[in-house]
Design an enzyme around this catalytic site. Structure first.
Site, PDB file in Angstrom:
ATOM      1  N   HIS A   1     -14.126  39.960  43.150  1.00 34.06           N
ATOM      2  CA  HIS A   1     -12.819  39.342  42.929  1.00 34.06           C
ATOM      3  C   HIS A   1     -12.082  39.104  44.248  1.00 34.06           C
ATOM      4  O   HIS A   1     -11.429  38.067  44.427  1.00 34.06           O
ATOM      5  CB  HIS A   1     -12.019  40.250  41.993  1.00 34.06           C
TER       6      HIS A   1
ATOM      7  N   GLU B   1     -13.355  36.077  45.771  1.00 37.57           N
ATOM      8  CA  GLU B   1     -12.818  34.902  45.057  1.00 37.57           C
ATOM      9  C   GLU B   1     -11.469  34.484  45.666  1.00 37.57           C
ATOM     10  O   GLU B   1     -11.223  33.306  45.916  1.00 37.57           O
ATOM     11  CB  GLU B   1     -12.679  35.238  43.568  1.00 37.57           C
ATOM     12  N   HIS B   2     -10.590  35.459  45.925  1.00 31.95           N
ATOM     13  CA  HIS B   2      -9.314  35.135  46.576  1.00 31.95           C
ATOM     14  C   HIS B   2      -9.539  34.518  47.959  1.00 31.95           C
ATOM     15  O   HIS B   2      -8.900  33.544  48.335  1.00 31.95           O
ATOM     16  CB  HIS B   2      -8.490  36.411  46.766  1.00 31.95           C
TER      17      HIS B   2
ATOM     18  N   GLU C   1      -1.687  42.542  42.528  1.00 35.36           N
ATOM     19  CA  GLU C   1      -2.242  42.038  41.270  1.00 35.36           C
ATOM     20  C   GLU C   1      -2.695  43.203  40.398  1.00 35.36           C
ATOM     21  O   GLU C   1      -2.479  43.226  39.190  1.00 35.36           O
ATOM     22  CB  GLU C   1      -3.413  41.085  41.566  1.00 35.36           C
TER      23      GLU C   1
END
Lengths: 448, 491
Positions: B106, B109-110, B186
């Site tokens: 993840h 991905e950012h 997040e």
């Protein structure tokens, strides 16, 4: 109107010229008027065997009588819970057997209905909608069941930082205006609502005089015309709505609440602009640059990308019927909540005093005009747009005009509206989180 | 309807879903199970072809081919609006992470939005914005996907940019450090701030004690804090390669033009790695009951959930996944489901009660139940409710009529889903990155129609007869609350 046309002004300017726009089909809006005089906007499209119909009546949660807050919301939740000879369970079973989806909801200013049906069950879908809109039962069991669910939700929102902060924000900014009511009402008001209240509110809100209808999909104008009379023809001609007072603002306060959570929720708001205001599009462009739209806004860049203070931050215009607001939202790490507010204030000041560059304006306009077509790529989205456009009385040609209006916004327009909206008063800040963090917000908001 | 789950806020909701974390999102509440997984399990018709509900093959005009470097391509024409959805799916998710680096899939991905040698400083995002496009990305346990939605004439440019960042990502401390803070925020927002999400995270970690599905997609906080440029780039170099990717394009395009464009862009990216077979540690059968209970003063609605490990669409055979889908629908899917009828409508002890089947994973799937009591009733009664309805299926099975009704509804839902080119793209993208084929998706209605009531009962007996893993979300008992709010009182 033609959705294809909306795409043409976009120039890539990046060296890679796109394919010619040859196979695009135009999407035309037809104005359909039934023999009985009921009007709807229709986008006919036979590609997929389904029909989407959205409709709205004026008079949302602002029409809750004093002390009966939550009534319109409960009405929306119970209108599909039994009608005519069909009990709640029978009504829901009929919808499910036919794969028809019918639901109601309420906003501040409008009461909404949404219907989705396959072509094969179209007639039954219109019949069931008519039944719900003319002979709702409001039986005790489903009414109690819905009240219980709302009461659970109200209790939950008392522990929800966003709900607590939004209530603080609006009470401070708007005083006692009906817009500050939660659409679910309070525990006390919701618990006291009865089937008689629902019947009375149903009579007040449901009327043909404020009805707006948008239909998309596998149906032609003639079939729709007769369906309109069948579905809506038996509704009362007029609703009985109370006038809603215009918003009066008292901006500039900082209000806080304590909650033991790992992030601090911050909202900020200022008086905004209504949809009829000649500067609306300029304000829309300005908001996009400040904190709206894509991943390129000033606030996104400064608060998230440069400093990693949050996962998300944004602002939006909230143009309600009785007045407009500009509202921003961010959830930030508690130990840096003060810094977050300082950065927000600095960006608001910069926009009010300096405004964006010509280059930023050009980019924003490209985004706003280019992305307009993305609002029209499913039947459900188009139907919602058709109703929203009728509610805001912008005219059936608005879809064609809209990108031209955005293109026409100048740098002076943006600077003028920025000064008007952001420069006239300090924003209201509402913060909910641990004590040290909300104290830091207080200090930062007052410039200390 | 479910008013409590669709509360409208006066304010606009959270605005950003950039780099959405789908798995965390769909697992974030016990009461709303897995929308994406559900969509993935219900493939749907193609607009141009599925003229009626009874269509036997979905998306018959879909095209599917493979580039010479091994990248798969799916094209789904939909000419209703001059718009395209362009998605690249990588066959890598959090379950493929190295030990001790949870969250790196993840995090990468950012970081994929930060820039490349040719297009530095977030130029891709700026370009998408200038073209009026929308973009985002998401990570789950099994896949990572990036997408843009743009006017069709910008498709070639999107493909050029996306092919570029498949091999030319550059990262510096300057962008990596603030982004790690963003991810930590997040995590605080999605998990730490929500009691139900914290319980779901803990419950998942005891549901999977050996398989990496037990780690959260977003990562454990301490391990996110330790991620850096090197761990992200190592992961990128190992998994981001055309032979590990699937391109899905839905919208106003034809297969031939996409093929030519794909060869010019993605086709020129060399194979960068050979990720190999996706073999994860197996989950052993475990003896004994597993229950996890979490009390939090912010809980206002107590809930109970039962979870079972079952085959997924990818691992199941002999019609078992389809039978599990029908079982979930009949027990707890629609407004007339058995659990809703019994708990909410008849006994009136539950505000919500249902069942779901998460079928979309590469390895094992999950079958779950949930129930939340009305005031005056408790979680014991909710467990009895679930157990009673489950026992009834185990003993007496389901009727022919229930199966027919459920099949019809599920296939109709699939026709509704075809209204969205995005939904179609997601269905095929997720299928192809979780061990399924295009044909598996296209023949789904045929398989659904073959399921018999006996098969539904058989899968219930086979997979739901043992002990579930139980999750209980509760309010602190009154004496605990008193102690917590009045610490000055000495006991």
């Amino acid at each position: 109107m033609s959705v294809a046309r909306l795409l043409k002004p976009v120039v890539t300017g990046l060296g890679l010229l796109g394919l010619a726009l040859t196979s695009a089909q135009a999407v035309e809006i037809q104005k359909v008027t039934s023999p009985g005089g009921i009007e709807a906007w229709l986008v006919e499209d036979h590609t997929v065997p389904l029909v989407a119909m959205n409709f709205a009546f004026k008079g949302g949660a602002t029409q809750d009588p004093e002390g009966k807050q939550g009534l319109t919301r409960l009405l929306a939740a119970t209108l599909d819970e039994g009608a005519g000879d069909l009990t709640s369970e029978e009504f829901q079973a009929r919808l499910e057997e036919q794969s028809i989806s019918l639901s109601f909801d309420t906003g501040k200013d409008y009461f909404y209905g949404t219907l989705r049906t396959l072509t094969a069950t179209r007639d039954e879908a219109f019949d069931l909608t008519a039944l719900a809109l003319t002979q709702p039962r409001f039986d005790a069991a489903p009414v109690d069941r819905m009240k219980t669910q709302f009461l659970t939700g109200i209790r939950r929102s008392k522990q929800d930082p966003q709900d607590i902060a939004s209530e603080l924000l609006y009470k401070s900014l708007l005083g006692e205006h009906p817009y500050t009511w939660q659409t679910e009402g309070t525990e006390e008001s919701m618990a006291a609502l009865t089937a008689d209240d629902l019947r009375a509110q149903f009579k007040r809100v449901i009327g043909r005089d404020t009805l707006m209808i948008g239909v998309v999909g596998d149906i032609d104008a003639e079939t729709l015309a007769s369906a309109l009379d069948k579905t809506f023809g038996a509704l009362p001609a007029t609703s009985q709505l109370d006038a809603v007072a215009s918003l009066e603002f008292t901006p500039g306060e900082t209000v806080t609440g304590l909650l033991d959570v790992p992030q601090t929720q911050i909202f900020f708001a200022l008086p905004g602009i209504t949809r009829e205001d000649p500067d609306y599009q300029a304000a829309y462009v300005m908001n996009h640059i400040l904190g709206g739209g894509s991943f390129t806004s000033w606030l996104y860049e400064e608060v998230r990308e440069k400093r990693g203070l949050t996962y998300g931050i944004g602002t939006s215009l909230a143009p309600y019927d009785a007045g407009g607001m500009l509202v921003g939202s961010v959830a930030t790490r508690a130990d840096r909540a003060g810094e977050t507010v300082e950065v927000i204030r600095e960006q608001l000041r910069r926009m009010a005093e300096e405004g964006p560059s010509e280059e930023e304006l050009v980019s924003a306009k490209k985004y706003l005009t280019g992305s307009y077509a993305l609002r029209f790529d499913t039947s459900a989205k188009i139907a919602a747009q058709l109703v929203a456009l009728q509610n805001s009385k912008l005219g059936i040609d608005y879809f064609d005009r809209r990108n031209g209006e955005i293109e026409a916004v100048t740098l002076d327009d943006v600077k003028r509206v920025a000064k008007r909206l952001l420069g006239a008063s300090a924003p209201t800040f509402a913060a909910v989180g641990p004590e040290a963090s909300v104290e830091a917000v207080r200090k930062a908001a007052s410039g200390g | 309807m479910q008013p409590a789950s669709s509360r409208t806020r006066f304010l606009p909701g959270p605005r950003r879903t950039r780099y959405g974390l789908l798995a965390a999102l769909v697992c974030s509440t016990l009461l709303v199970p897995a929308p994406l997984m559900a969509a993935g399990a219900a493939p749907t018709a193609n607009p141009a072809a599925a003229a009626e509900v009874e269509a036997d093959v979905f998306a018959p005009n879909l095209s599917h081919f493979t580039l010479t470097n091994g990248m798969e391509v799916v094209v789904i024409p939909d000419h209703r609006a001059p718009v395209v959805t362009h998605m690249v799916w990588y066959k890598v998710g959090s379950a493929d992470e190295p030990e001790g680096q949870s969250g790196v899939a993840h995090f990468l991905e950012h970081l994929m939005f930060k820039g490349t040698t040719a297009h530095p400083d977030g130029e891709f995002s700026k370009t998408v914005a200038e073209l009026g496009g929308e973009e985002n990305a998401f990570t789950t346990t099994d896949y990572t996907a990036y997408f843009q939605r743009v006017a069709k004439e910008h498709l070639p440019l999107m493909m050029a940019f996306e092919a570029d960042r498949m091999e030319n990502l550059i990262l510096t401390d300057e962008v990596v450090k603030p982004e790690r803070d963003v991810v930590l925020e997040e995590r605080r927002m999605r998990v730490d701030s929500e009691p139900s999400s914290r319980l779901r995270e803990a419950l998942t970690s005891i549901l999977f004690v050996n398989h990496p599905y037990g780690s959260p997609v977003i990562g454990w906080q301490s391990e996110i804090e330790a991620l850096n440029e090197d761990s992200a780039i190592a992961f990128y170099d190992r998994f981001y390669t055309p032979n590990n990717a699937v391109l899905v394009i839905a919208g106003d395009v034809e297969a031939d033009e996409v093929k030519a464009l794909a060869e010019e862009t993605y086709g020129k990216v060399a194979r960068r790695a050979e990720p190999g077979a996706r073999v994860r540690p197996a989950e052993p059968p475990l003896a004994g009951e597993r229950r996890i209970s979490m009390a939090d003063p912010r809980v206002t609605q107590e809930t109970v959930s039962y979870s079972y490990l079952v085959p997924s669409d990818a691992t199941g055979t002999d019609g078992e996944p389809e039978a599990l889908e029908l079982l979930a629908y009949i027990l707890g899917g629609g407004p007339t489901s058995r659990l809703h009828k019994a708990g909410v409508l008849e006994q009136r002890i539950a505000t919500a009660a249902g069942a779901y089947y998460q079928s979309g994973s590469l390895d094992m799937g999950q079958f779950g139940f949930y129930a939340a009591p009305t005031p005056g009733h408790d979680l014991d009664e909710m467990e009895k409710l679930i157990r009673a309805e489950l026992a009834r299926v185990l003993k007496d099975g389901v009727s022919e009529e229930e199966v027919a009704k459920a099949t019809k509804s599920m296939i109709a839902e699939a026709v509704f889903a075809q209204d969205s080119q995005q939904a179609l793209a997601r269905i095929f993208g997720s299928a192809l990155t979780t061990g399924k084929t295009v044909e598996d998706v296209q023949t789904w209605p045929q398989r659904m129609k073959k399921v018999t009531p006996e098969q539904v009962q058989a899968v219930a007996r086979k997979y739901l007869s043992g002990d579930p893993v139980v999750g209980l979300l509760t309010r602190p008992k009154p004496e605990d609350t008193a102690a917590a709010t009045a610490p000055e009182k000495q006991g």
